[in-house]
Structures are given as C-alpha cells and as structure tokens.
Enzyme design. Sequence first.
Site, mmCIF file in Angstrom:
data_model
loop_
_atom_site.group_PDB
_atom_site.id
_atom_site.type_symbol
_atom_site.label_atom_id
_atom_site.label_comp_id
_atom_site.label_asym_id
_atom_site.label_seq_id
_atom_site.Cartn_x
_atom_site.Cartn_y
_atom_site.Cartn_z
ATOM 1 N N LYS A 286 0.833 -1.201 0.000
ATOM 2 C CA LYS A 286 0.000 0.000 0.000
ATOM 3 C C LYS A 286 0.864 1.247 0.000
ATOM 4 O O LYS A 286 1.951 1.237 0.585
ATOM 5 C CB LYS A 286 -0.860 0.044 1.277
ATOM 6 N N ARG A 360 -10.298 -11.428 2.438
ATOM 7 C CA ARG A 360 -11.177 -12.500 1.958
ATOM 8 C C ARG A 360 -10.513 -13.863 2.075
ATOM 9 O O ARG A 360 -11.205 -14.879 2.187
ATOM 10 C CB ARG A 360 -11.629 -12.195 0.519
HETATM 11 N N1 BES Z 1 -8.087 -3.576 4.639
HETATM 12 C C1 BES Z 1 -8.311 -3.247 3.282
HETATM 13 C C2 BES Z 1 -9.650 -2.525 3.075
HETATM 14 C C3 BES Z 1 -9.770 -1.170 3.700
HETATM 15 C C4 BES Z 1 -9.491 -0.031 2.961
HETATM 16 C C5 BES Z 1 -10.216 -1.028 4.987
HETATM 17 C C6 BES Z 1 -9.627 1.216 3.536
HETATM 18 C C7 BES Z 1 -10.361 0.216 5.571
HETATM 19 C C8 BES Z 1 -10.063 1.338 4.845
HETATM 20 C C9 BES Z 1 -8.324 -4.511 2.417
HETATM 21 O O1 BES Z 1 -7.504 -5.535 2.857
HETATM 22 C C10 BES Z 1 -7.814 -4.114 1.078
HETATM 23 O O2 BES Z 1 -6.679 -3.742 0.987
HETATM 24 N N2 BES Z 1 -8.684 -4.206 0.056
HETATM 25 C C11 BES Z 1 -8.327 -3.869 -1.262
HETATM 26 C C12 BES Z 1 -8.790 -4.990 -2.166
HETATM 27 C C13 BES Z 1 -8.290 -4.869 -3.583
HETATM 28 C C14 BES Z 1 -6.803 -5.133 -3.646
HETATM 29 C C15 BES Z 1 -9.035 -5.861 -4.445
HETATM 30 C C16 BES Z 1 -9.038 -2.565 -1.604
HETATM 31 O O3 BES Z 1 -10.167 -2.387 -1.198
HETATM 32 O O4 BES Z 1 -8.427 -1.740 -2.274
HETATM 33 MN MN MN Z 2 -5.523 -5.350 2.170
#
Ligand code: BES
Ligand code: MN
Length: 508
Positions: A286, A360
């Site tokens: 990230k 997931r």
């Molecule tokens: N933990 C994150 C989701 C999240 C984002 C929670 C912002 C709280 C605030 C999750 O693990 C994630 O990174 N999701 C990705 C999925 C994508 C790579 C398909 C996302 O939502 O960008």
């Molecule tokens: Mn994530």
Amino acid sequence: MPTPQLTDPATSRWSVLPDALGDVLADLDPTDLLLAVPVPDDGLRQDERAGAALALVGLAAADVEAAHEPSSEAGATTRIPLVPGERAARAVFLVGVGKGTAADLRTAGAALGRAGRGRADLVVAVGALAQEPESAGALAEGIALGGYTSPRWLSEGTTPSKPPASAVTLVGAVDERAVLRAVARARATMLARNLAVVPSNTKNPAWMAAQARAIGRRTGLEVKVWSDRDLRAEGFGGLLAVGAGSVTPPRLVQLSYAPQAATAATPHVVLVGKGITFDTGGLDIKPAEGMLAMKTDMSGSAVVLAVLAACRELDVPVRVTGLLALAENAVGGAAYRPSDVVTMYGGRTVEIGNTDAEGRMVMADALAYADAHLDPDVLLDIATLTGAARVALGRTMAPVYATDGGLGEALVAAGRATGELLWPFPLVEDYRPSLDSPVADVNHIAGTPVGAGSITAALFLREFVGERRWAHLDIAGVGRSDVDRGLLTKGGTGFGARLLLTWLEEMA
Ligand code: BES
Ligand code: MN
Ligand code: ZN
C-alpha cells in the site's frame, strides 16, 4: 510503558431513580457535579419536570428561556453558571433533545457523557422523556459512549485522558433494565474500540489470541486457539498464505457461548471476524496514506470478540460461536505472491490476484471451517474488507449482503435500532464469472474488472459458505473515525457490536 485497561473498559456506576431529584442532589458535592436538564423542542416551559429541576437550583424556566435561549437541537448544550453557595449545583447544563426520538436521545446523551468526563457525578433530570425502553437505552448508550476516551500509551508521570463520570444518575420515568442492558452493549463497543487502537507492534495474532483467552475466561466462554502448527496440520491455506510474510504467524480463535437453558433445538449463530493485525498490502504494498490506518484492520475480529464477551451478561437466547481469523499481512521473503495458487481450508484452490485482498483469504478459511464443522443456522461475517464499501456508502453506513431477505431485513432493523446503519447490497450474479480463474477453482479478485469491489469480494466469500444462511457486513468505511464527534471517537468505532448484540438478543 504502563498498559491501559483495555479488555474491561471502565464505565460509570449507574443508577436510576424514579423521582426526588432534590434528595439526590442533597447527597452530592455540588462542586463536582454536572446537573443536566433536557430541552425538548417545544421549549423548557412546557416541561413540568424540567421546571421543577430548575426550581431546585433557584431558576425559573421562563427566565432561563428568555435569558439564554437554549437550543433544543439534539446534542446542543447551554451552560448556566450559578452563584456558589447555597445551590445544589454550581451550574446547570441544558441539553437539547430535539423531538425526543431514540436517535435524538443518543446524540443528547453523547453530549452529556462528554461533558461529564472527569467528574464525580452526572445527574440527568430525564423526567418523562425516556419512558420507552428503547429511548432509555438510547440515552444511556449515548452517555456511556460520550464518556469514552481512547486508550493512550503515555510515559509515567504524564496526564492520562479523563475517565467517564464516576457515577451517572438518571432521575425520572426510566426503565432501569433497559439502561443496564444498553450500558452492557456500549461496553462491548468500547472493548472493540480499545482493541482496534492498540498499536500493531503490540497487537499481533498471538496477542489477540491471548486477549481472547483472558476475556473468555472472565465472561464464561469456551476458547480454542489454533497455533500456526495446528493451522498447517489442518490445511488452513488462506490464513497461512496471508500470514507467511510476517514474523508473527497467524492464529484462528474460536469462542463459544451457550445460554443457560440451551437445548439441541437452540439455534446456533456463527460470527466470523476479520483480524488482520496490520495490513501493509503485502507484496502489492500500500502507499503510505493507505497504510497508516491499517492497524484497525482487525476491527471485525474485535467486534466478534466483544459481542461474545457480552452474550452472558445480556442473556442472549441462542448459541453463538465466534471465529477470529487473525494474521498480519506483511512484506517478506516468505510472503505470498500475486499469481500464487493457494489451497484453502477444505481443498478449494484460489488464484491470487492481489496480495492486498488478504481479508477475503482469511475469512474464506474461517467460513469454510464453520460450514464444515459448526453446523450454523446462521453464518455471519464482519470485515473491514474493501475500500469500495467506503466509496459506495461513506463513513456512516455499511453494506450488508445476505443469502436470504429475512436475514438481511433483521440486520437492517437491528442497525436502525442502534444507530449503526446498514444498507442492503446485492450479490450480483452477472459479476460472478469475473471470479473464474484459468488456473485455479476460483479467482481471488475480479479477473476482468467489473467495478464493484465490495460486491465481488462478497461473491468470493459466498464460494465458501456452502448452503448456509449467510450474511456479510463490509465495515471498511465505518470501522474507523477521523473525528471526535457525537458517539464517535477518533480511531476504531467498534461498529457492529451493538447492532449484532441487539440482533442476537431478539433471536429467540
Ligand atoms: N483492509 C483493506 C480494506 C480497507 C481499505 C479497509 C480502507 C479500511 C479502509 C483490504 O484488505 C484491502 O486492501 N482491500 C483492497 C482490495 C483490492 C486489492 C481488491 C481494496 O479495497 O483496495
Ligand atoms: Mn488489504
Ligand atoms: Zn485488509
């Protein structure tokens, strides 16, 4: 570094008295007392008991209205200082309660809880305002959560945050049982919040498991913990893949509650919570702004733990099992990679599309385990799963997905009753083919972009729930607050704890 009281959040001593505000005040130290008088939207003068409360400190309602024009807007406050001396209080604190709906009372309560922080006594002249159990509960919930402050990790000798008022006394026609139950639910929210803000250099999967054991012991739950060795032996491939890059390996925790009078016919609800103790994104790392908040990525598991911890006190009438899917999504030489094929619990294979979609993976393992071994009548999961949920609904409402309409409706209703709002989202069948993988049983994220990230994540989870009645709450948008306002404090929100408890309490 002293560790603050995390797993048994402090609240006030609560009492409810039908009347005799004068007697209550006579026993208290006026200098450390907050005397609150509600202002309904038809004005102070219409309210006999507000008038009587003001008279006790030598004020006339008509004069107060004329001089101070106190706002009746829910949560608006007006402080009237009194001449020190004879009076039973040093000030009167007027709080707007709007139309007196549950939501209004919750907001007004939060303002009072905040103002009461650090004091010995908060006395509220509730009068006839909260006669319905739901109203009394909402007011108490607001006061309890308004009094909450986030734990801090400070060096010796620095000033800690103010605790909630030592004692809260509600004077009026208030249902005491409803108040005490609301406070129990609010404490579940506080526990979830406390865990969510613990820094991730403390809060690894083993630490979370240790908290679960301690909380389980205190609240009468059976607790089982899978070590990483156990997880390997039993094939929890999703948890292991996500946790592989971390020096603190994954854990799965199971907490079980059964009501006193449980029989074979007592329904069984299984709750699964996402417990990513820090989400770097993994190799699909990230950016800095996106990573900063990711210590709260275990909020789902914190909510599940807090709900289980409150079941006994609230006498929840169904059997409840909680599963905490705990892992750290870190970067390292052993980390799982985009394009890996991972064998999940139960044997299904998944082609990894993006290591940042780790939630997931751990959830799918726990859901598949629940389906195979726990025979749930209802299977529900709660997860800070996708940024897309926040894009869709923002910071105050969360998407809920359900395999049957009645289940979704019951959750939405419980959300409305607690102010933790849900909006039903569809499991769009048209998007399911985007999860077909050329090399594995299923894709982990949409292979061909469909532009509905929260929905495709839900469709992925559905692959692992068998034929169960299942619901999924995506709390990525609501799990965290950037502001100290109303019922919220900066940091984790504990969203879902009160809503799930309310839902469970009504599930005879
Ligand atoms: N933990 C994150 C989701 C999240 C984002 C929670 C912002 C709280 C605030 C999750 O693990 C994630 O990174 N999701 C990705 C999925 C994508 C790579 C398909 C996302 O939502 O960008
Ligand atoms: Mn994530
Ligand atoms: Zn995550």
